[in-house]
Design a protein around this motif. Structure first.
Motif, short mmCIF file in Angstrom:
data_model
loop_
_atom_site.label_atom_id
_atom_site.label_comp_id
_atom_site.label_asym_id
_atom_site.label_seq_id
_atom_site.Cartn_x
_atom_site.Cartn_y
_atom_site.Cartn_z
N MET A 231 9.11 6.70 -1.13
CA MET A 231 7.70 7.15 -1.20
C MET A 231 6.79 6.09 -1.33
O MET A 231 5.72 6.03 -0.68
CB MET A 231 7.51 8.03 -2.46
N MET A 232 7.07 5.11 -2.07
CA MET A 232 6.31 3.91 -2.08
C MET A 232 6.11 3.18 -0.72
O MET A 232 5.17 2.69 -0.26
CB MET A 232 6.70 2.73 -3.03
N ARG A 233 7.37 3.03 0.14
CA ARG A 233 7.18 2.40 1.16
C ARG A 233 6.36 3.32 2.31
O ARG A 233 5.80 2.60 2.91
CB ARG A 233 8.61 2.13 1.89
N GLU A 234 6.48 4.48 2.09
CA GLU A 234 5.88 5.43 3.11
C GLU A 234 4.38 5.47 2.82
O GLU A 234 3.60 5.35 3.52
CB GLU A 234 6.29 6.81 2.84
N LEU A 235 4.07 5.43 1.41
CA LEU A 235 2.45 5.12 1.19
C LEU A 235 2.13 3.70 1.68
O LEU A 235 0.96 3.70 2.02
CB LEU A 235 2.64 5.33 -0.64
N ARG A 236 2.72 2.82 1.35
CA ARG A 236 2.38 1.43 2.03
C ARG A 236 2.14 1.50 3.20
O ARG A 236 0.95 1.08 3.92
CB ARG A 236 3.40 0.10 1.54
N ASP A 237 3.04 2.11 4.17
CA ASP A 237 2.98 2.34 5.62
C ASP A 237 1.65 3.16 6.11
O ASP A 237 0.90 2.92 6.83
CB ASP A 237 4.10 2.94 6.26
N SER A 238 1.18 4.04 5.11
CA SER A 238 -0.04 5.02 5.68
C SER A 238 -1.03 4.14 5.30
O SER A 238 -1.92 4.35 5.75
CB SER A 238 0.30 6.31 4.66
N LEU A 239 -1.01 3.38 4.20
CA LEU A 239 -2.35 2.47 3.78
C LEU A 239 -2.30 1.58 4.88
O LEU A 239 -3.54 1.15 5.48
CB LEU A 239 -2.09 1.58 2.44
N LEU A 240 -1.09 0.87 5.74
CA LEU A 240 -1.60 0.26 6.67
C LEU A 240 -2.00 0.62 7.86
O LEU A 240 -2.90 0.44 8.57
CB LEU A 240 0.11 -0.43 7.16
#
Ligand SMILES: *Cc1c(COP(=O)(O)O)cnc(C)c1O
Length: 244
Positions: free
Chosen positions: A183-192
């Motif tokens: 979930m953290m990686r996906e969150l980071r990707d969505s922020l990117l």
């Protein structure tokens, strides 16, 4: 603890990091190792410096200031602050921290920015701490509020948002911890994807002694490891992670 034991522990951790990178098809250089040095005496930290480590994370301001003083004549350590930061301690963190990993509210970011400005300091790197496990005992912004916080913090001229940090679920069950890291990686990707001006977001600080391999498999770029290198601590983690 002896220098031999600590350096052996370090080699073992290094082997495990490499193996996790191999499993995930990632390069070893994609993952930085930060040593979580709370309660660790400076002499034991020196053994890891002599073995080539540079990054240390401290949780409490008072202890951090003592460590920084102990290494006043040693240019090697790079200090990160990884603990809960109270606004009345900001004036101390700006003295030593290269990065504050625990920005979890706008007020804290604004006050840190104001202090840097008053001191005429260079911009400081920060990570936003996310409460990925939603446990009430842990600090951090809720995942759904992270984008809004990232937008606000990246408007502050003296803070550079470099990514996200999380403590994760305290469990040895990878079926529970893995979704949290994912979930953290996906969150980071969505922020990117949101392409926030002035935010860089390349850092994903997650994974500790009990779960760093899973974190690496799920995309961590910085793991924070204490016990696996320095041995067990006398105080429970709740002492560092809860409001005290
Ligand atoms: C103590 C601590 C770590 C490291 O924990 P270990 O289980 O000793 O590896 C990592 N991150 C934070 C924020 C910590 O307080």
């Amino acid at each position: 603890m002896e220098s031999r034991t600590i350096q052996e522990n370090l080699r073992r951790v290094e082997t495990r990091i490499q193996a996790a990178c191999d499993r995930a098809g990632r390069g070893r250089e994609e993952v930085r190792l930060l040593l979580a040095s709370k309660t660790v005496p400076p002499q034991n930290m020196r053994y890891t410096l002599d073995a080539g480590e540079r990054l240390f994370g401290e949780n409490k301001i008072q202890e951090a200031l003592e460590k920084v003083a102990a290494f006043a004549h040693d240019p090697r350590p790079e200090w990160h602050f990884i603990g809960h930061l109270q606004t009345n301690k900001i004036k101390y963190v700006t003295r030593f921290a290269r990065m504050v990993q625990s920005i979890d509210r706008l007020e804290l970011a604004q006050k840190l920015n104001a202090r840097l400005e008053r001191n005429a300091q260079e911009p400081m790197d920060v990570l936003l701490q996310v409460n990925s496990s939603r446990e009430s005992s842990k600090f951090g912004v809720a995942p759904e509020n992270t984008l809004a916080l990232a937008r606000e913090v990246s408007r502050l001229p003296l803070l550079r948002v470099r990514g996200l940090m999380t403590i994760g679920l305290f469990s040895t069950d990878s079926a529970k911890t893995r979704p949290c890291f994912r979930m953290m990686r996906e969150l980071r990707d969505s922020l990117l994807e949101a392409a926030i001006p002035n935010a860089k977001l390349e850092t994903l600080s997650m994974g500790m002694s009990h779960d760093f391999e899973i974190a690496i498999e799920e995309g961590a770029t910085l793991v924070r490891i204490g016990t696996a290198v320095f041995g067990n601590r006398a105080l429970p983690d709740s002492y560092y992670w809860n409001e005290s």
